[in-house]
Design an enzyme around this catalytic site. Structure first.
Site, PDB file in Angstrom:
ATOM      1  N   LYS A   1       0.819  -1.206   0.000  1.00  9.88           N
ATOM      2  CA  LYS A   1       0.000   0.000   0.000  1.00  9.88           C
ATOM      3  C   LYS A   1       0.858   1.263   0.000  1.00  9.88           C
ATOM      4  O   LYS A   1       1.936   1.294   0.577  1.00  9.88           O
ATOM      5  CB  LYS A   1      -0.923  -0.025   1.220  1.00  9.88           C
ATOM      6  CG  LYS A   1      -1.843  -1.243   1.232  1.00  9.88           C
ATOM      7  CD  LYS A   1      -2.421  -1.503   2.602  1.00  9.88           C
ATOM      8  CE  LYS A   1      -3.166  -2.823   2.637  1.00  9.88           C
ATOM      9  NZ  LYS A   1      -3.607  -3.188   3.988  1.00  9.88           N
TER      10      LYS A   1
ATOM     11  N   ARG B   1      -2.979  -8.137  13.560  1.00  7.78           N
ATOM     12  CA  ARG B   1      -2.015  -7.212  14.153  1.00  7.78           C
ATOM     13  C   ARG B   1      -2.505  -5.793  13.913  1.00  7.78           C
ATOM     14  O   ARG B   1      -3.491  -5.577  13.203  1.00  7.78           O
ATOM     15  CB  ARG B   1      -0.643  -7.385  13.505  1.00  7.78           C
ATOM     16  CG  ARG B   1      -0.695  -7.278  11.979  1.00  7.78           C
ATOM     17  CD  ARG B   1       0.659  -7.321  11.337  1.00  7.78           C
ATOM     18  NE  ARG B   1       0.597  -7.528   9.894  1.00  7.78           N
ATOM     19  CZ  ARG B   1       0.321  -6.592   8.994  1.00  7.78           C
ATOM     20  NH1 ARG B   1       0.045  -5.363   9.397  1.00  7.78           N
ATOM     21  NH2 ARG B   1       0.296  -6.866   7.707  1.00  7.78           N
TER      22      ARG B   1
END
Length: 463
Positions: free
Chosen positions: A242, A298
Site C-alpha cells: 500500500k 495485528r
C-alpha cells in the site's frame, strides 16, 4: 471464561522504526515503562533514545535480531517485562512467538496463537469466512499441480489468480489470463511461495480487473465485546504494497459499506477475536460486490486514518485489551467523523520501479499545522539502513470532508523537504491531485498508470 485484568508495568517493544516510536508514545500515555529490543544498526535510533531502556538483541540482519524468538524472550525476561508488543512486520503474526510468550508467562499484545494460526493460512481463513457466511471469491481448495489448476480455472473462467496459501505481500501470486499460460504461472508461483514461506501450497481465485482494496478495522476483548472502527480504502498499491490509504472509503455504495462492516464483525466474532485486527476485502469496482481477502492479526501501518476519524487511540486500546480490560466502547459509541488520508513516504525511486534508496538524510523539514500528523523515526543526519523496509514516515491529514483532506495533504506534501536520498514524495505529489484520485475512481492498477505518466509512457492524467 473469566478474565482478570492485570495492569501492564513494562513492555518489550519488539520492533523498530516509526511503529516502535508509536508504541512507546502509547505506553507513556498509560504510564507503562518500555524496553526497546534493538539490533546493532538501531542501537542509537530515535526509539532507542525514547524508550526507558534499550537492549541490543543481535546484528543488523533481521534474521539475527528481530526475527529471533529466543533473543526477544531473553530480552523480555532479562529486563522483567511483563508484556511484549510485536508491532507489525517481522514476527507480528507469528504463532510461534505468541505461543512462546504464553508459555513463559509474558503477555503477547495481540490475538491468541490459535487466532494467528487460523487467519495466517489463506485456505483455513477462507473456510472460516465461509462458515461465518462472509462472501468469498469463486475459487478452490489446495491445487496440487498445473493440470488441476487448468481444470479449475476453466470452471471459474479466466482471468484467475494463483495464490500461495501461506503468502502475503504479493509473493507467490500470479495473474493468469489464458489457459496456455497456467502451467508456467503455476511453476513460478509455487517456486516463489516455497522460497518465501517454506510452503508451496497454492489455490485459485477469480481475478477481478477493476478491483478495490477495502479493509475494516476491528477491536475485540477477552470478554466477548467486539466493534469495528470503520473501513479504509487501500487501493493505491505498488507491488501489492500500500502507498496511500484513507478512511472512509470514497464512492462506496451504502449497501457495500454496511455489508463490509457487518461481514468483518461476523468473521471476527466467529473466531472470538481479541485485540486489534483488520479484515480485508476485494471490492468489484464495476458491480459493488465485495469478497473476503484475508485477515491481518495485528495493528496495521495505516491505522492512523482510523484513529483520526474515530478519535480512538488503537495502540492504547491494544495495551488495555492485553491487560485484560474490557473495551471502553460499544458499537454505538464508535462515532466516525470527517475524512483522513495517509501517505507512506519511503526511501525509494518511484520511476525506477520503486527501487530502494538508502543513505544519509542531509535535510529533514516536515510539514506542520492543524490536523497534520507525522509518524516517523527519522531526522536530519539519520542514515537509512539497507537492512530493513524503506519506509521513512507516514504523513496523515484530517479534514471535515474528503475535499478538505485532499487539499491539506497537497499542502503538507508541498511543504515536506527531504534531501540526501530519493524518496516517494514526487510520486505522492503527482498522485494526490490526480483526477482519478480526487474523483475517487481508485483501483489497484492506478499506481501503475500514474508511474507510466511520470515516465512519459502515457499522457499525464490519462485514464
Amino acid at each position: 471464561m473469566t478474565v482478570t485484568a492485570r495492569p501492564l508495568r513494562r513492555v518489550l517493544v519488539a520492533n523498530r522504526g516509526e511503529i516502535a516510536v508509536r508504541i512507546i508514545h502509547a505506553c507513556r500515555a498509560l504510564g507503562i515503562e518500555t524496553v526497546l529490543a534493538a539490533s546493532e544498526a538501531d542501537r542509537d535510533s530515535l526509539p532507542a533514545r525514547m524508550a526507558d531502556r534499550a537492549l541490543c538483541i543481535g546484528p543488523a540482519a533481521s534474521s539475527a535480531s528481530y526475527l529471533r524468538i529466543d533473543a526477544l524472550l531473553a530480552a523480555a525476561q532479562g529486563t522483567e517485562c511483563d508484556a511484549l508488543h510485536p508491532g507489525y512486520g517481522f514476527l507480528a503474526e507469528s504463532r510461534a512467538l505468541a505461543q512462546a510468550c504464553a508459555d513463559e508467562g509474558i503477555v503477547f499484545i495481540g490475538p491468541t496463537p490459535d487466532q494467528i494460526h487460523d487467519m495466517g493460512n489463506k485456505l483455513a481463513a477462507r473456510a472460516l469466512a465461509r462458515a461465518a457466511n462472509v462472501p468469498l471469491l469463486p475459487g478452490s481448495e489446495e491445487v496440487t499441480d498445473a493440470a488441476q489448476a487448468a481444470s479449475i480455472a476453466g470452471t471459474i473462467g479466466y482471468p484467475v489468480l494463483l495464490k500461495a496459501a501461506a503468502g502475503g505481500g504479493g509473493r507467490g501470486m500470479k495473474v493468469v489470463e489464458r489457459a496456455e499460460d497456467i502451467a508456467r504461472a503455476f511453476a513460478a508461483a509455487s517456486h516463489e511461495a516455497r522460497n518465501a514461506f517454506g510452503d508451496d501450497t497454492l489455490y485459485l481465485e477469480r481475478y477481478i480487473r477493476n478491483a478495490r482494496h477495502v479493509e475494516v478495522q476491528v477491536l475485540g476483548d477477552a470478554h466477548g465485546n467486539l466493534v469495528h472502527v470503520g473501513e479504509r480504502d487501500c487501493s493505491l498499491q505498488r507491488r501489492h504494497q500500500k502507498v496511500v490509504e484513507e478512511s472512509p472509503a470514497p464512492n462506496l455504495p451504502v449497501a457495500t459499506r454496511d455489508g463490509i462492516r457487518a461481514a468483518a464483525v461476523a468473521l471476527a466474532r466467529a473466531i472470538e477475536y481479541r485485540n486489534a485486527g483488520t479484515v480485508e476485502f476485494i471490492v468489484d469496482g464495476d458491480t459493488g460486490e465485495f469478497f473476503f481477502l484475508e485477515m491481518n492479526t495485528r495493528i496495521q501501518v495505516e491505522h492512523p486514518v482510523s484513529e483520526a476519524v474515530s478519535g480512538i487511540d488503537l495502540v492504547q486500546e491494544q495495551l488495555r485489551v492485553a491487560a485484560g480490560e474490557r473495551l471502553r466502547y460499544r458499537q454505538r459509541g464508535v462515532v466516525l467523523r470527517g475524512h483522513a488520508i495517509e501517505c507512506r513516504i519511503n526511501a525509494e525511486v518511484p520511476t525506477e520501479n520503486f527501487r530502494p534508496s538508502p543513505g544519509r538524510i542531509t535535510a529533514w523539514r516536515p510539514p506542520e499545522g492543524p490536523n497534520i500528523r507525522l509518524d516517523t523515526h527519522c531526522h536530519e543526519g539519520y542514515v537509512v539502513p539497507i537492512h530493513y523496509d524503506s519506509m521513512l514516515a507516514k504523513l496523515i491529514v484530517y479534514g471535515i470532508d474528503r475535499n478538505e483532506a485532499i487539499l491539506r495533504m497537497r499542502q503538507a506534501l508541498a511543504q515536506f523537504t527531504i534531501e540526501g536520498i530519493d524518496t516517494t514524495l514526487p510520486f505522492l505529489r503527482h498522485a494526490i491531485p490526480h483526477p482519478d484520485f480526487v474523483s475517487g475512481r481508485v483501483n489497484t492498477a492506478l499506481v501503475g498508470r500514474m508511474i507510466d505518466e511520470m515516465n512519459g509512457a502515457v499522457p499525464a492524467h490519462a485514464g
